[in-house]
Design a protein around this motif. Structure first.
Motif, mmCIF file in Angstrom:
data_model
loop_
_atom_site.group_PDB
_atom_site.id
_atom_site.type_symbol
_atom_site.label_atom_id
_atom_site.label_comp_id
_atom_site.label_asym_id
_atom_site.label_seq_id
_atom_site.Cartn_x
_atom_site.Cartn_y
_atom_site.Cartn_z
ATOM 1 N N ASN A 140 2.927 -7.490 -4.998
ATOM 2 C CA ASN A 140 4.320 -8.033 -4.627
ATOM 3 C C ASN A 140 4.018 -9.479 -4.134
ATOM 4 O O ASN A 140 3.522 -9.655 -3.116
ATOM 5 C CB ASN A 140 4.825 -7.052 -3.574
ATOM 6 N N ASN A 141 5.171 -10.391 -4.235
ATOM 7 C CA ASN A 141 5.218 -11.592 -3.767
ATOM 8 C C ASN A 141 6.112 -11.856 -2.759
ATOM 9 O O ASN A 141 6.459 -13.058 -2.479
ATOM 10 C CB ASN A 141 5.202 -12.319 -4.809
ATOM 11 N N ARG A 142 6.630 -10.855 -2.275
ATOM 12 C CA ARG A 142 7.731 -11.078 -1.076
ATOM 13 C C ARG A 142 7.159 -10.561 0.344
ATOM 14 O O ARG A 142 6.680 -9.774 0.426
ATOM 15 C CB ARG A 142 8.890 -10.129 -1.284
ATOM 16 N N THR A 143 7.280 -11.611 0.911
ATOM 17 C CA THR A 143 6.403 -11.746 2.282
ATOM 18 C C THR A 143 6.980 -10.336 3.101
ATOM 19 O O THR A 143 6.323 -9.882 3.939
ATOM 20 C CB THR A 143 6.791 -12.982 3.210
ATOM 21 N N ARG A 144 8.306 -10.093 3.078
ATOM 22 C CA ARG A 144 8.666 -9.016 3.865
ATOM 23 C C ARG A 144 8.282 -7.821 3.636
ATOM 24 O O ARG A 144 8.470 -6.773 4.154
ATOM 25 C CB ARG A 144 10.321 -8.989 3.900
ATOM 26 N N ARG A 145 7.675 -7.496 2.295
ATOM 27 C CA ARG A 145 7.210 -6.398 1.730
ATOM 28 C C ARG A 145 5.697 -5.913 1.732
ATOM 29 O O ARG A 145 5.256 -5.081 1.517
ATOM 30 C CB ARG A 145 7.887 -5.976 0.479
ATOM 31 N N ILE A 146 5.239 -7.101 1.986
ATOM 32 C CA ILE A 146 3.844 -7.253 1.973
ATOM 33 C C ILE A 146 2.979 -6.528 2.938
ATOM 34 O O ILE A 146 3.136 -6.570 4.263
ATOM 35 C CB ILE A 146 3.267 -8.511 1.778
ATOM 36 N N ASP A 147 1.959 -5.730 2.529
ATOM 37 C CA ASP A 147 1.063 -4.954 3.655
ATOM 38 C C ASP A 147 -0.027 -5.459 3.898
ATOM 39 O O ASP A 147 -0.751 -5.740 4.796
ATOM 40 C CB ASP A 147 0.923 -3.387 3.242
ATOM 41 N N VAL A 206 0.902 -1.181 0.151
ATOM 42 C CA VAL A 206 -0.055 -0.072 -0.181
ATOM 43 C C VAL A 206 0.983 1.150 0.130
ATOM 44 O O VAL A 206 1.616 1.559 0.820
ATOM 45 C CB VAL A 206 -0.842 -0.186 1.287
ATOM 46 N N ARG A 207 0.850 1.967 -1.068
ATOM 47 C CA ARG A 207 1.514 3.312 -1.229
ATOM 48 C C ARG A 207 1.020 4.391 -0.390
ATOM 49 O O ARG A 207 -0.090 4.134 -0.064
ATOM 50 C CB ARG A 207 1.853 3.621 -2.810
ATOM 51 N N ASN A 208 1.644 5.380 -0.250
ATOM 52 C CA ASN A 208 1.179 6.391 0.767
ATOM 53 C C ASN A 208 0.087 7.074 -0.064
ATOM 54 O O ASN A 208 -0.704 7.795 0.597
ATOM 55 C CB ASN A 208 2.527 7.541 0.967
ATOM 56 N N ASN A 209 0.105 7.290 -1.214
ATOM 57 C CA ASN A 209 -1.164 7.641 -1.789
ATOM 58 C C ASN A 209 -2.224 6.799 -2.169
ATOM 59 O O ASN A 209 -3.230 7.035 -2.730
ATOM 60 C CB ASN A 209 -0.596 8.106 -3.540
ATOM 61 N N GLY A 210 -2.178 5.602 -1.490
ATOM 62 C CA GLY A 210 -3.103 4.669 -1.492
ATOM 63 C C GLY A 210 -3.407 3.635 -2.618
ATOM 64 O O GLY A 210 -3.902 2.991 -2.567
ATOM 65 N N LYS A 211 -2.422 3.571 -3.426
ATOM 66 C CA LYS A 211 -2.209 2.944 -4.644
ATOM 67 C C LYS A 211 -1.569 1.740 -4.008
ATOM 68 O O LYS A 211 -0.876 1.485 -3.344
ATOM 69 C CB LYS A 211 -1.514 3.410 -5.641
ATOM 70 N N LEU A 212 -2.186 0.542 -4.854
ATOM 71 C CA LEU A 212 -1.980 -0.705 -4.330
ATOM 72 C C LEU A 212 -0.814 -1.419 -5.321
ATOM 73 O O LEU A 212 -1.242 -1.293 -6.521
ATOM 74 C CB LEU A 212 -3.184 -1.866 -4.344
ATOM 75 N N VAL A 213 0.153 -2.102 -5.126
ATOM 76 C CA VAL A 213 1.066 -2.440 -6.136
ATOM 77 C C VAL A 213 1.256 -3.967 -5.639
ATOM 78 O O VAL A 213 1.804 -4.445 -4.319
ATOM 79 C CB VAL A 213 2.705 -1.768 -5.901
#
Length: 293
Positions: free
Chosen positions: A188-195, A179-186
């Motif tokens: 990602n398949n890396r567990t360390r970076r997933i929100d 989840v980006r600061n602007n609310g945009k969803l990107v």
């Protein structure tokens, strides 16, 4: 002379009467034979009707014995045929009754064809549901922490018929997102970076389903069969179910794209294959899996 004429007239009259009697006798015999023949035909037609009704009863008995779906509809239809059969047996054969029975048999045959088509369709869906349940059972057996609630749900699913009006989904997939600061969803398949974990699917068009607000639920299980998300406990008729996330949608019998976000717990995020289950109310309508690194 007068006496001679009288005798002659009497003889003529006697002859006429004799001819009339002979003609009447011939007509009576002919009428009797025709009446006898007509009765025989009507009796034969009555026997044919009884055979057709008995055959319908046998077919319904076979359908009732081999199908668990629509049992009551089949039983009710069979009872109507049995009542008609008793009426045929107790009635004296005549043209009016035979015609009425013929019409009723035609209606009963049409009803049988309609019911059997519905039964075949529901039986096929039931077999498909049973296959899905068998696959689900293998996963449910590993969920010791939720075995009680999931067993209740599984038993409920195994005894219900997948009605034609039930919601169905296609394109079901799960994925991790940032989840980006602007609310945009990107994605990602890396567990360390997933929100969050996003579950997306399409509810298919279904004119038979009831339109209106629907409550959708998602369960996401990590590789160790731990529920990931907000742990939402919901009371259903069959018991309590625990979900990762929920969302309310408005369904208008047309295709509808839906995405539901589940919050994550860093301690439960790990590398491996995740399972996703989508429910409409307490009905399981879709399952899928995805991998995280």
């Amino acid at each position: 002379m007068t006496e001679t004429k009288s005798n002659t007239a009497l003889k003529i009259l006697t002859g006429i009467l004799a001819v009339a009697l002979i003609a009447l006798g011939i007509y009576t015999v002919k009428f009797y034979n025709e009446e006898k023949e007509n009765k025989a035909i009507l009796q034969k037609e009555k026997a044919v009707i009884e055979d057709e009704l008995n055959d319908l009863i046998v077919k319904y008995d076979e359908a009732i014995a081999t199908n668990e779906v629509m049992d009551q509809d089949l039983v009710d239809a069979r009872q109507r045929i049995a009542v008609l059969l008793d009426s045929v047996k107790d009635s004296e054969a005549n043209l009016v009754l035979i015609s009425r029975y013929r019409r009723e048999i035609g209606a009963l045959k049409s009803e049988k064809d309609r019911l059997f088509r519905v039964v075949d369709s529901l039986s096929n869906q039931n077999r498909l549901l049973a296959t899905t349940i068998d696959s689900t059972n293998m996963v449910l057996a590993q969920r010791t922490r939720m075995s009680d609630s999931l067993q209740v749900t599984n038993q409920s699913l195994s005894t219900k018929v997948d009605r034609a009006a039930q919601l169905k989904v296609t394109g079901l997939k799960g994925e991790g997102v940032i989840v980006r600061n602007n609310g945009k969803l990107v994605t990602n398949n890396r567990t360390r970076r997933i929100d969050q974990i996003r579950t997306c699917f399409t509810i298919t068009e279904n004119a038979l389903s009831q339109a209106g607000e629907k409550e959708m639920f998602v369960q996401v299980y990590n590789p160790e069969n731990e529920l990931v998300g907000d742990q939402l406990a919901v009371q259903h008729d069959g018991g309590v179910m625990v979900y990762s996330a929920a969302s309310k949608i408005f369904y208008e019998n047309e295709e509808l794209d839906v995405c539901i976000l589940s919050n994550t717990d860093r301690e439960k995020l790990m590398e491996g294959t995740y399972k996703v289950y989508v429910y409409a109310g307490n009905q399981l309508i879709g399952t899928s899996s995805f991998a995280l690194r």
